[in-house]
Write a protein that holds these residues in place. Structure first.
Motif, PDB file in Angstrom:
ATOM      1  N   LEU A 276       0.812  -1.216   0.000  1.00  0.00           N
ATOM      2  CA  LEU A 276       0.000   0.000   0.000  1.00  0.00           C
ATOM      3  C   LEU A 276       0.847   1.269   0.000  1.00  0.00           C
ATOM      4  N   SER A 277       2.088   1.180   0.419  1.00  0.00           N
ATOM      5  CA  SER A 277       2.965   2.347   0.396  1.00  0.00           C
ATOM      6  C   SER A 277       4.050   2.216  -0.677  1.00  0.00           C
ATOM      7  N   ASP A 278       3.882   1.235  -1.581  1.00  0.00           N
ATOM      8  CA  ASP A 278       4.861   0.988  -2.644  1.00  0.00           C
ATOM      9  C   ASP A 278       4.381   1.693  -3.925  1.00  0.00           C
ATOM     10  N   GLN A 279       4.992   2.848  -4.227  1.00  0.00           N
ATOM     11  CA  GLN A 279       4.547   3.630  -5.372  1.00  0.00           C
ATOM     12  C   GLN A 279       4.701   2.863  -6.686  1.00  0.00           C
ATOM     13  N   ARG A 307       0.363   0.465   8.981  1.00  0.00           N
ATOM     14  CA  ARG A 307       1.817   0.418   8.750  1.00  0.00           C
ATOM     15  C   ARG A 307       2.354   1.791   8.354  1.00  0.00           C
ATOM     16  N   ASP A 308       1.678   2.458   7.429  1.00  0.00           N
ATOM     17  CA  ASP A 308       2.096   3.776   6.944  1.00  0.00           C
ATOM     18  C   ASP A 308       0.837   4.493   6.492  1.00  0.00           C
ATOM     19  N   GLU A 310      -0.470   7.543   6.096  1.00  0.00           N
ATOM     20  CA  GLU A 310      -0.578   8.656   5.138  1.00  0.00           C
ATOM     21  C   GLU A 310      -0.336   8.175   3.713  1.00  0.00           C
ATOM     22  N   SER A 311       0.724   7.403   3.506  1.00  0.00           N
ATOM     23  CA  SER A 311       1.003   6.885   2.161  1.00  0.00           C
ATOM     24  C   SER A 311      -0.092   5.928   1.709  1.00  0.00           C
ATOM     25  N   ALA A 312      -0.519   5.036   2.621  1.00  0.00           N
ATOM     26  CA  ALA A 312      -1.534   4.046   2.261  1.00  0.00           C
ATOM     27  C   ALA A 312      -2.833   4.708   1.846  1.00  0.00           C
ATOM     28  N   ASN A 315      -2.505   6.427  -1.535  1.00  0.00           N
ATOM     29  CA  ASN A 315      -2.475   5.472  -2.649  1.00  0.00           C
ATOM     30  C   ASN A 315      -3.838   4.814  -2.862  1.00  0.00           C
TER      31      ASN A 315
END
Length: 449
Positions: A276-279, A307-308, A310-312, A315
């Motif tokens: 989910l945080s892997d662009q 886990r992360d 904001e990034s998740a 995305n």
């Protein structure tokens, strides 16, 4: 433990043949206690071993009905068995016995039942089967684990070329995670990874709303490996991205094939929190789904978002913006947070089976489920109940206003060919029919105000 071969003459059952009528009475005599339940439960998974050969002889159309012929003969000769056709060449057979030896004895009876050739359009053909099965004390095992263990035993039987029966009371070997990490990339390339599908059914409309795609690993020597054993290894070895992209490609092809024959609904894929945080993964997934022209959804857990966050969340909004449906999986199983729930761009919330399996036997679980349904509806989400295994639970969920159900009452996860048969035959209607009237009967119990 290996089952006896089909030509073994010295394999009598350990007691009276189940279902032979000996000693049967309609109920206990006046003043007599009910007889105790048999202590062992068994699940056998049987497959037509020479299906490909038979198909070449009799053609595709006749081969497609062969499994029904086999089920019919077994059902007539061994009426105590509960049979279910699970694929074009596979059957599941459930029964109870009085000892751990009853499983092997029943397998021998099944083989004896199929020893006579079948008349296939005027030609007599022998049908060879291979059996994988499992048994355990009925107090020690649930249906899901029993079925999964039988599937694994059948996978082992295919590799060994002989029948396999496991006793779940005995300790089993665990998989070495280092070995799994090393072998998984090659397994993806070699075609050892495959998908099973489990439908989600709309309760009121009684139709298939969507399906969940579940990844399995058919190892050439270790048999069936389930996700709980290899997903963590995939995450640790950084293969999870390649595995999920392979899954997306396969699901796109299968969804388009189903839509072409009139079964046009979304198919959902489970997404690891690592991704989910892997662009890079998000970019590749969006590219595949946009170009694939299929209706695809993602299932994610709240713990994956934590886990992360904001990034998740950013995305997930990117995915939602290109039309990917999002579902929150296993709600209630972890530390569910309303702060995250209101921020996630999800249209579906799935109540964890932990609450659903005890729905009709617990005082608190119905209150939790009902309040979760109301909360999700207030947030504009539809609700799916996982782990629905009884008509009573289905009826109660309908009264509570749950939108969709998923579970073994409707269908266990099955491979694509069997899933198409399931959809063409509308088999889900059988499970939905009996509780239908009870929606109205019990509605007053849940009305408020």
């Amino acid at each position: 433990m290996t089952l006896a071969d089909s030509d073994s003459p010295s394999f009598p059952p350990p007691g009276p043949v189940p279902g032979d009528g000996a000693g049967v009475r309609n109920g206990p005599l006046p003043g007599w206690p009910e007889p105790p339940a048999l202590p062992w439960r068994f699940m056998l998974s049987a497959e037509i071993e020479n299906f490909a050969v038979l198909r070449r002889h009799v053609g595709l159309g006749r081969a497609a009905t062969l499994i029904e012929d086999i089920a019919g003969r077994i059902g007539r000769c061994l009426p105590s068995l509960r049979l279910s056709v699970t694929g074009r060449a596979t059957l599941e057979l459930a029964f109870e016995g009085d000892s751990s030896e009853s499983g092997a004895a029943m397998a021998a009876l099944i083989r004896a039942t199929l020893a006579e050739p079948f008349d296939l359009d005027g030609e007599r053909h022998l049908v060879r089967i291979i059996i994988g099965g499992t048994g355990a004390s009925s107090l020690d095992i649930d249906d899901v684990r029993l079925i999964e263990a039988a599937e694994k035993a059948l996978a082992e039987a295919r590799v060994k070329g002989s029948d396999v029966l496991h006793d779940l009371a005995e300790p089993v070997d665990t998989y070495d995670p280092v070995m799994l990490m090393r072998e998984l990339p090659g397994a993806i390339e070699d075609g050892q990874i495959f998908l099973q599908y489990q439908p989600k059914i709309r309760i009121r409309q009684q139709n298939v709303a969507s399906a969940e795609a579940l990844v399995r690993w058919r190892h050439p020597t270790r048999g069936l490996i389930l996700p709980g054993d290899f997903i963590e290894a995939a995450e640790r070895s950084h293969v999870i991205g390649a595995l999920t992209l392979w899954t997306i490609r396969r699901v796109i092809a299968d969804q388009r094939a189903l839509a072409a024959v009139g079964h046009d609904f979304p198919i959902f894929i489970n997404i690891s929190g690592v991704l989910l945080s892997d662009q890079g993964f998000i970019r590749d997934a969006c590219h595949l789904i946009r170009d694939g022209g299929a209706r695809i959804g993602f299932e994610i857990t709240e713990t994956a978002v934590i886990r992360d966050p904001e990034s998740a969340i950013a995305n997930l909004r990117t995915l939602a913006d290109i039309g990917i449906s999002l579902a929150i999986d296993d709600y209630g199983a972890g530390l569910s947070s309303l702060a995250y729930l209101k921020r996630l761009p999800a249209g579906e919330l799935k109540i964890d089976k932990l609450f659903v399996t005890q729905l009709t036997s617990s005082n608190r679980d119905p209150l939790i489920v009902r309040s979760t349904i109301d909360l999700a509806h207030a947030l504009g989400m539809q609700v799916t109940a996982e782990g629905v295994e009884t008509p009573a639970a289905l009826a109660l969920l309908g009264v509570m206003g749950c939108d969709m159900v998923q579970g073994y009452l409707i269908s266990r996860p099955i491979e694509f060919g069997a899933f198409r048969v399931f959809l063409d035959g509308s088999r889900h209607l059988d499970a939905m029919a009996s509780p239908r009237l009870s929606f109205r009967r019990n509605e007053g119990l849940w009305k408020t105000g």
